[in-house]
Structures are given as C-alpha cells and as structure tokens.
Scaffold this motif. Structure first.
Motif, short mmCIF file in Angstrom:
data_model
loop_
_atom_site.label_atom_id
_atom_site.label_comp_id
_atom_site.label_asym_id
_atom_site.label_seq_id
_atom_site.Cartn_x
_atom_site.Cartn_y
_atom_site.Cartn_z
N VAL A 104 0.84 -1.20 0.00
CA VAL A 104 0.00 0.00 0.00
C VAL A 104 0.87 1.25 0.00
N ALA A 105 1.97 1.22 0.74
CA ALA A 105 2.88 2.37 0.78
C ALA A 105 3.50 2.63 -0.59
N ILE A 106 3.83 1.57 -1.30
CA ILE A 106 4.39 1.72 -2.65
C ILE A 106 3.35 2.33 -3.58
N CYS A 107 2.11 1.87 -3.47
CA CYS A 107 1.03 2.45 -4.29
C CYS A 107 0.95 3.96 -4.08
N ALA A 108 0.95 4.37 -2.83
CA ALA A 108 0.86 5.80 -2.52
C ALA A 108 2.08 6.55 -3.04
N LYS A 109 3.25 5.96 -2.87
CA LYS A 109 4.49 6.59 -3.31
C LYS A 109 4.50 6.80 -4.82
N LYS A 110 3.88 5.87 -5.53
CA LYS A 110 3.89 5.94 -6.99
C LYS A 110 2.69 6.70 -7.54
N GLY A 111 1.97 7.41 -6.69
CA GLY A 111 0.94 8.33 -7.15
C GLY A 111 -0.48 7.81 -7.19
N ILE A 112 -0.71 6.60 -6.71
CA ILE A 112 -2.07 6.09 -6.67
C ILE A 112 -2.82 6.75 -5.52
N GLU A 113 -3.98 7.32 -5.81
CA GLU A 113 -4.73 8.08 -4.81
C GLU A 113 -6.09 7.49 -4.50
N HIS A 114 -6.57 6.55 -5.32
CA HIS A 114 -7.93 6.03 -5.16
C HIS A 114 -7.92 4.51 -5.12
N ALA A 115 -8.69 3.96 -4.20
CA ALA A 115 -8.89 2.51 -4.11
C ALA A 115 -10.38 2.24 -3.96
N ILE A 116 -10.87 1.31 -4.74
CA ILE A 116 -12.27 0.88 -4.66
C ILE A 116 -12.27 -0.54 -4.07
N LEU A 117 -12.84 -0.67 -2.90
CA LEU A 117 -12.79 -1.92 -2.15
C LEU A 117 -14.17 -2.56 -2.10
N TYR A 126 -7.08 -10.17 10.69
CA TYR A 126 -7.36 -8.90 11.36
C TYR A 126 -6.26 -8.58 12.37
N PRO A 127 -6.01 -7.30 12.60
CA PRO A 127 -4.95 -6.92 13.55
C PRO A 127 -5.33 -7.29 14.99
N MET A 128 -4.32 -7.53 15.77
CA MET A 128 -4.54 -7.81 17.19
C MET A 128 -4.89 -6.51 17.91
N ASP A 129 -5.51 -6.62 19.05
CA ASP A 129 -5.85 -5.44 19.84
C ASP A 129 -4.61 -4.59 20.07
N GLY A 130 -4.71 -3.32 19.76
CA GLY A 130 -3.59 -2.41 19.99
C GLY A 130 -2.54 -2.40 18.89
N GLU A 131 -2.67 -3.28 17.91
CA GLU A 131 -1.67 -3.32 16.83
C GLU A 131 -1.77 -2.07 15.96
N LYS A 132 -0.63 -1.44 15.70
CA LYS A 132 -0.58 -0.25 14.88
C LYS A 132 -0.12 -0.60 13.46
N PHE A 133 -0.69 0.14 12.51
CA PHE A 133 -0.25 -0.01 11.12
C PHE A 133 0.92 0.94 10.89
N GLU A 134 2.09 0.39 10.67
CA GLU A 134 3.28 1.21 10.46
C GLU A 134 3.70 1.12 9.00
N PHE A 135 3.21 2.08 8.22
CA PHE A 135 3.60 2.13 6.81
C PHE A 135 5.02 2.68 6.70
N PRO A 136 5.85 2.08 5.86
CA PRO A 136 7.22 2.61 5.70
C PRO A 136 7.18 4.02 5.10
N GLU A 137 7.97 4.91 5.65
CA GLU A 137 8.00 6.29 5.14
C GLU A 137 8.64 6.37 3.77
N HIS A 138 9.61 5.50 3.52
CA HIS A 138 10.33 5.53 2.25
C HIS A 138 10.37 4.13 1.65
N PRO A 139 9.22 3.65 1.14
CA PRO A 139 9.22 2.31 0.55
C PRO A 139 10.08 2.28 -0.71
#
Length: 562
Positions: A10-23, A174-187
């Motif tokens: 997901v971080a790579i998608c954002a880095k490469k300019g993707i702005e929209h996701a249809i889920l 699914y994430p565990m209770d308290g689990e944070k999503f840590e996206f890489p700043e520089h993928p």
C-alpha cells in the motif's frame, strides 16, 4: 496480525501516485482493505457489488489517467470484475486489480470461496502476478516489493491497461488489539522513465516523397480524451484544405472545421463515389460509425495508422503503413509538408456537412416527439463543462448522428457492452465537482442499477433515461426486426420505470412524455442540487423507429443534389 509486505504494498502504491482505491467487502481481503482504508494518502471507498465496483474504478481511472486500485475477496468476486477488466484492456485504462486468495494448498479442495485465480483474466490483462504466500525468507519481501513496482509501472506504460496481482493470504486476517499499522516512510520504489517514439529524419523524408502521390487525404481520429493541441493541428489542416477530418463524437476532436455528420450520407452509394480518398490516416482507438467503416473498407484506399507502440490496427482492411510515433509529432510535421490537395474533394465533404447541419433543425421541428427529437433538443441544454457519458446501443449512436459536441464524451467502446455505464459515470463523479451527465437507454440503466448502491454523495450526477421499454436498436436491424420473436427475445420488452429506483437511492426524479413536459423539466434540471437527478423520457419503440426512418428520408432529400 497484518503482515508487513501488505503495508509495504500500500505504501508503494501511494508513493507511486495512486490516490484512489475501490474496495469490496470480504474477510479474506481484510488485510488489504484495512491497509488501504488506513493509509492517509489514499482515498478508499467501498462498493458491495464487485461488477459495479470495477466499472466505478474504471470511471475514476478514465478521468485521472492514473491507476486505480481494486480489492476483492477470493472466489467468484474476482470473476465479477471481468467485464470492466476487459473494457479497461481494450480502452487502455490503467487499473491495479488485487484479488485476495486462499493459500495454494487449499485450491480445489472443496473449501469455501476458492476458484483458480492465477491468470483468471486471461488475455484481457497486461500481466498477472502471483504474490508470495509466505515471507519466511527476506528475499520474498524483496520480491513482493519489486512485483508491486513492476505492476504499477506496467499499468501506466503505453498502452495503459489493467494489471492483476493475486494475493494468497493466511489467517489471522485482522490486527490484534492495539496493533498499529506502520507504513514505511520511504518504501522501495523504482520509477519508469519513458520516452516518446519519434520518426527519424530519413523516415520522414521517405514519407514526404510518398505524400506527393496523394491529393485526397482523409484523417480519421478514433476514441480518445480531449487534446487541445491535436484539435488545433487538425483544425489548421482542415482550414488550409490540406485534408478532410472526419470525426465521431467519441474522438473528442469535433469542431466547426471537422466533418461530424457523415452518418447521414455515407450510406448513399451514389454520393460515396465522389468522396473516396486516396489516403486514410488514422490514430486513436475505435470509431462508432458503421457506415464510415464500411465506406473505407469498400474504398480499397491506402491506410496509414499512427500507433506509438507500432502494433497493427487494420480496422479498414487496407493498412499499408504503421507510423510508430505520437499523433502530435506526425500531425505537426504533416501540416508543414503536405502538398496541395484536390479542392473539389474537400468542398464535396464540407458542402455535405453544411447542408445537413442547416437542414437538421427544420427536420426536427416537423417530426413527432420521440427519443431522437428529445435528444436533439436536450443536447443544447447540457452545460459545455459537463462530462457527458453515453451508454452503448442507441444513446451513443443518436449523439453521433446529431453532430458536434463541446462536452467531453466518455463511452465504454472498448468492448461496447451495455453493462457498467451507470457505474462508470458514478466513478467520474468521484473525480470532479463539475456536472456529470449520463444519457442511457432503459436496458443499460436497469442492467446496472447497483451502480447507485453505495454510501457516497453524487450531487453532480444527472441521468437522462431514454425509456422505450425495450432494446429498441433491434427494431432498426433488418434481421431481428422481421422476426415474430422481436419483442420477447430481442427487444426484451419490459414495463419498468425509474421512479422506484430514484426513491430507493435518493434521486430527484422527473418523468416526461412530450415536448412541453421536456422543456419544463429542463428549466432547473441542471441547477445545483444536494441530490443527483434522473430525467426519464418515456417513448414508444415502434414510434422511435419510424421517426429515425423519417429523419433519414428527409435528409436524403436534402443531399440528393450532391
């Protein structure tokens, strides 16, 4: 627990300019859904019906010319994407399709929601990737990141198109209770640096010598987005009588200098003889006009097609040269290097255009109310800044018959199906605050009613339904029109009206049956609103067929002298 490679994806998608996701909702795809929904730079929307979701993504990508992400769960959900995937492939629209899957050991083992998903879209995809199903070795994470970069680059690369990535996922989803999503700043990202193919000076010299043999040149642009630079080049070629420019509405290159009403005379064999060119130059994708295609196939005229990737597109069956360059480069060069052309040829085409253009208002003033005459009036009321979506079948053909349009025209002519036109227009509304108009027939409209089954506001959407309670185009084709089964098995006659749908989905709704009601309805149809609006124009399929024949007959009388 959400595995890190999904966050990296997901971080790579954002880095490469993707702005929209249809889920689309599902459990197997939950890691992807949560990651896209929680990334701060990506606008994620959820659409429950995967078929509509894919066409909505197509509508977004058409406008942005950037990949849009699609995410669905495993099993038949991926198959529901297929119609829009095929449309995107032939229309050259970039999509990144992410299908969640079960791990490979569980495929074809009578476990739930499993089908054979790798390469599920066959030839209708630029490439299909299989994401690693485990990450015990660090090189598997490196591989997955490389794969995401390659997929996005490929979706953007000319010709743009859909790319598929099948992603096996294991529980827990699914994430565990308290689990944070840590996206890489520089993928890790590797960028595709592309260049345009240019014709060499030697090639241009050879082409210039060849052009001396031609004095009756016809330029035919196919479907494409509006391009002011190309429009200017074509207008100059026409005004200087260097070439005749024949345009369909979906070319988005119509002007006062182009031929836009050709469907009214190209079926007339006696007239066609004096209109035959000695060279056809084309670019872009498909054209709507069957009469134009038949005219050019019968003409046995040399055909040059401008195609940057050099692929052969022999639409008119007489292809003799592929020009591997951009239309802008070649048309700019052409305007400076064309020899004098046959003036009589040019004046014949432009004379027919002027004659039909002058006659149409008088013709429509004397015919009965029906969907054709309603559109003739209505098109003048659509704001020039509105995006204009056209459903396939009669809607796009009527608009093409009626000549020059100033709005941007969008129509799914990649596969030319009636499915997905509502959804594509909805996707368009997600990209602009300008008005988005959709002209559609009743069959296409009701076929895609789930386009409106979502929780997002579309106050800039205006839907015009031509409801003749049938697939009226079959009444205009000699084969089915002569069969006793016409109404039941071809037109599939139905009695639906859009009023219940409008109530369900919160549309402002108007229904008209005559010219006076139409004029009244249009007084504020395009005024600002907090809700989308539907204008349903009810008519009779047999009467519409009569009106179309009457218009053709009256125009034939006008052009008889040419």
């Amino acid at each position: 627990m959400i595995i890190q490679p999904i966050l990296d994806l997901v971080a790579i998608c954002a880095k490469k300019g993707i702005e929209h996701a249809i889920l689309s909702p599902g459990s197997r795809c939950a890691p992807l859904t949560l990651a896209f929904a929680r990334h701060p730079e990506i606008h994620a929307r959820t659409i429950s019906d995967e078929r509509s979701a894919a066409f909505i993504a197509l509508g977004v990508a058409q406008q942005l010319s950037q990949p849009v992400v699609l995410v669905c769960t495993s099993g038949s959900a991926a198959l529901n994407y297929y119609p829009a995937v095929a449309e995107a492939f032939f229309q050259q629209v970039p999509l990144l399709i992410l299908t969640a899957d079960r791990p490979p050991e569980w495929i074809d083992q009578w476990d739930g929601q499993t089908i054979f998903q790798p390469d599920v879209y066959g030839k209708h995809i630029k490439k299909s990737f299989q994401f690693p199903d485990s990450f015990s070795n660090p090189e598997q994470a490196w591989h997955s990141g490389r794969m995401v970069n390659e997929a996005i680059n490929l979706a953007k690369q000319f010709p743009a198109g859909p790319v598929h990535m099948n992603i096996p996922l294991r529980e827990p989803f699914y994430p565990m209770d308290g689990e944070k999503f840590e996206f890489p700043e520089h993928p890790r990202e590797f960028t595709l640096v592309s260049s345009q193919t240019q014709l060499s000076e030697e090639s241009l010299k050879h082409i210039k010598n060849r052009l001396n043999d031609f004095t009756r040149i016809l330029i035919v642009p196919g479907q494409q987005k509006p391009n002011p630079h190309i429009q200017s080049l074509l207008d100059d070629l026409s005004k200087n009588q260097k070439a005749v420019i024949v345009t369909d509405s979906i070319s988005n290159l119509q002007s006062d200098a182009t031929i836009n009403l050709h469907d009214h005379w190209l079926g007339n064999e006696s007239i066609n003889q004096s209109l035959v060119p000695d060279l056809v130059i084309s670019f872009g994708k498909s054209v709507i006009s069957k009469s134009l295609k038949q005219f050019l196939r019968k003409s046995e005229t040399s055909h040059w097609h401008i195609q940057p990737d050099g692929q052969a597109k022999d639409t008119y069956q007489h292809l003799t040269r592929i020009l591997a360059c951009s239309p802008t480069q070649f048309l700019g060069w052409l305007s400076q290097n064309l020899p004098d052309q046959n003036e009589e040829f040019y004046l014949k085409w432009t004379g027919l255009e002027k004659a039909v253009d002058s006659a149409l208002p008088d013709v429509f003033s004397k015919i009965e109310f029906g969907e054709y005459s309603a559109l003739h009036f209505l098109l003048k009321k659509i704001p020039a800044t509105s995006k204009l979506h056209l459903a396939n079948s009669m809607a796009v053909r009527y608009v093409n018959f009626l000549g020059k349009r100033t709005q941007e025209i969008i129509c799914n002519r990649g596969t030319s199906g009636i499915d997905g036109s509502n959804s594509t227009a909805v996707g368009c509304t997600f990209t602009t605050k300008e008005l988005v108009s959709l002209i559609t027939g009743d069959m296409a409209f009701f076929y895609d009613r789930n386009a409106f089954w979502h929780n997002y506001s579309t106050p800039n959407l205006r839907v015009i339904i031509l409801n003749n309670h049938a697939g009226g185009i079959f009444r205009l084709i000699d084969g089915p029109a002569k069969q006793p089964e016409l109404e039941e098995f071809f037109e599939t006659k139905q009695q639906l009206s859009a009023n219940h749908l409008a109530e369900e989905f919160g549309f402002f709704y108007l229904k008209v049956k005559n010219q006076q009601e139409l004029e009244s309805a249009l007084t504020d149809f395009y005024s600002p609103s907090t809700r989308p609006k539907i204008l349903e124009i009810e008519s009779s399929s047999p009467k519409n067929a009569e009106i179309l024949k009457e218009v053709k007959s009256k125009i034939s009388e006008v052009i008889m002298g040419f």
